[in-house]
Motif scaffolding. Structure first.
Motif, mmCIF file in Angstrom:
data_model
loop_
_atom_site.group_PDB
_atom_site.id
_atom_site.type_symbol
_atom_site.label_atom_id
_atom_site.label_comp_id
_atom_site.label_asym_id
_atom_site.label_seq_id
_atom_site.Cartn_x
_atom_site.Cartn_y
_atom_site.Cartn_z
ATOM 1 N N GLY A 1 29.074 37.679 42.572
ATOM 2 C CA GLY A 1 28.142 37.024 41.657
ATOM 3 C C GLY A 1 27.769 35.639 42.153
ATOM 4 O O GLY A 1 26.597 35.246 42.114
ATOM 5 N N LEU A 2 28.762 34.902 42.639
ATOM 6 C CA LEU A 2 28.481 33.564 43.171
ATOM 7 C C LEU A 2 27.578 33.649 44.394
ATOM 8 O O LEU A 2 26.641 32.855 44.548
ATOM 9 N N PRO B 1 35.167 31.153 35.643
ATOM 10 C CA PRO B 1 36.101 32.289 35.676
ATOM 11 C C PRO B 1 36.629 32.580 37.077
ATOM 12 O O PRO B 1 37.768 33.030 37.232
ATOM 13 N N LEU B 2 35.815 32.327 38.097
ATOM 14 C CA LEU B 2 36.288 32.535 39.463
ATOM 15 C C LEU B 2 37.457 31.610 39.765
ATOM 16 O O LEU B 2 38.471 32.031 40.348
ATOM 17 N N ALA B 3 37.358 30.361 39.334
ATOM 18 C CA ALA B 3 38.459 29.421 39.543
ATOM 19 C C ALA B 3 39.705 29.866 38.776
ATOM 20 O O ALA B 3 40.832 29.740 39.273
ATOM 21 N N GLU C 1 42.953 40.692 40.483
ATOM 22 C CA GLU C 1 42.624 41.287 41.777
ATOM 23 C C GLU C 1 41.304 42.055 41.704
ATOM 24 O O GLU C 1 40.490 42.006 42.641
ATOM 25 N N ARG C 2 41.074 42.762 40.603
ATOM 26 C CA ARG C 2 39.822 43.492 40.447
ATOM 27 C C ARG C 2 38.679 42.552 40.077
ATOM 28 O O ARG C 2 37.512 42.820 40.384
ATOM 29 N N ALA C 3 38.999 41.466 39.394
ATOM 30 C CA ALA C 3 37.957 40.520 38.981
ATOM 31 C C ALA C 3 37.388 39.748 40.164
ATOM 32 O O ALA C 3 36.185 39.454 40.214
ATOM 33 N N LEU C 4 38.249 39.413 41.133
ATOM 34 C CA LEU C 4 37.860 38.518 42.224
ATOM 35 C C LEU C 4 36.620 38.971 42.994
ATOM 36 O O LEU C 4 35.679 38.175 43.167
ATOM 37 N N PRO C 5 36.528 40.207 43.472
ATOM 38 C CA PRO C 5 35.351 40.571 44.276
ATOM 39 C C PRO C 5 34.044 40.528 43.495
ATOM 40 O O PRO C 5 33.004 40.168 44.045
#
Length: 373
Positions: free
Chosen positions: A190-191, A201-203, A181-185
């Motif tokens: 970044g994308l 990593p986003l996937a 959840e913290r990684a997603l934003p």
């Protein structure tokens, strides 16, 4: 313009097989270890096939006053796994005024595992204002579980300073910390900023959050962009979450990842095979993964051999995992020793466990298995 002329002349010399002349010209045209000249120089040495002669040419060129040749020399020494000599070359370049502080820090951290000295050089690089220093230092700190808060603070400073690469690294840090959840934003941002390397990593984050369609779309983009790790990530996606057709194609994707030498491919393919009860094939892949430095492969091998009642081989695998730095292999080995009435051998694991970062609960677990209080 002068550098372009030097590169053109070097290309011509290389095409004619005059390797030494070409190498000297590439060293003179050197600007950064990340640019095309560096790639051409290393490709030339590989084509030449005489590393000793190449080292001599670069050393002579550097000593003649071509300071950039020290950097070229360092790059080649790292390529042939001579980091101590590479460090000496970088120190010579630094003394001569070249901005290699950040590179020196990376060699100390990644090649020599001297984290104390590396940190000093990272801080020096930050003080010198080297581009990317805050981001790289944040990544360095994130490798230490006890300094994750500090790592996040440094990466946030890098973001504030406009370093978009820090966005992806913040996301990766939270992903590795099991906090999608913290990684997603951070990865999404970044994308948006054009950092295509975050696609994989986003996937992975999206898969963990059950957003399978978004993950498929981003992995498709990553494959099209030939992002590192995309093929293996796609293979895992197909095997675990794909359509019927994608699941049928998963093994082919794993084999493609192996052909492309993607890091982790042997281990993930072994898991795929083991899940399908193809244990003999899985063993071969785990062995290949262990040979590549995947510490977790030893534990999985040990468990397989335990299931097969091959205690001797299982014990060898547990020990292999411990030597490779896997704390979980050590804890499992302690359980193995207790199971076979060898509690007296467990205290010998206390010191290695501490060296591998065992926490208080894990130390107590070992003591209990050894019969202590």
């Amino acid at each position: 313009m002068r550098d372009q002329v030097l590169v053109q002349r070097a290309d011509e010399e290389a095409a004619q097989g005059r390797h030494a002349a070409a190498l000297e010209l590439y060293a003179r045209a050197w600007d950064s270890r990340h640019d095309e000249v560096a790639e051409k120089l290393l490709d030339l040495v590989e084509a030449w096939g005489d590393v000793d002669a190449a080292l001599a040419v670069l050393q002579q060129t550097a000593e003649s006053g071509v300071i950039t040749a020290y950097e070229a020399l360092a790059a080649l020494l790292i390529e042939i796994e001579e980091p101590e000599d590479a460090l000496e070359a970088l120190e010579a370049a630094h003394t001569a005024g070249r901005a290699v502080t950040l590179w020196t820090a990376a060699v100390l951290a990644d090649e020599l595992d001297d984290r104390e000295q590396a940190e000093q050089w990272y801080r020096r690089a930050i003080s010198d204002g080297e581009p990317g220093a805050l981001n790289d230092f944040g990544v360095f700190l994130s490798d230490d579980p006890d300094r994750l808060v500090e790592a996040e603070e440094v990466l946030l400073l890098a973001v504030e300073g406009g370093d978009v690469m820090a966005l992806g690294n913040l996301g990766r840090m939270h992903l590795e910390g099991d906090d999608p959840e913290r990684a997603l934003p951070w990865l999404t941002r970044g994308l948006t900023e054009g950092v295509r390397s975050v696609l994989v990593p986003l996937a992975e984050v999206e898969v963990q959050l059950g957003r399978y369609d978004e993950a498929r779309a981003h992995l498709t983009e990553a494959l099209a962009d030939e992002v590192e790790g995309a093929r293996l990530a796609w293979a895992n996606y197909c095997a675990e979450h794909g359509t019927e057709a994608e699941q049928a194609a998963a093994e082919s994707e794993f084999l493609t990842a192996l052909q492309q030498d993607e890091p982790g491919a042997h281990f993930d393919y072994a898991l795929f095979l083991a899940d399908r009860d193809r244990i003999d094939e899985a063993i071969k892949e785990y062995e290949a993964a262990a040979a590549d430095g995947e510490a977790n492969a030893w534990l999985n091998l040990a468990l397989i051999y335990e299931d097969r009642k091959d205690r001797r081989t299982a014990e060898d695998c547990y020990r292999g995992g411990i030597e490779a730095g896997d704390l979980q292999a050590l804890l499992a080995y302690a359980e193995f020793l207790r199971q076979w009435g060898r509690q007296k051998d467990i205290p010998a694991l206390f010191a290695p466990a501490a060296a591998l970062g065992a926490d208080e609960a894990e130390v107590e677990q070992l003591r209990a298995l050894a019969g202590g209080k």
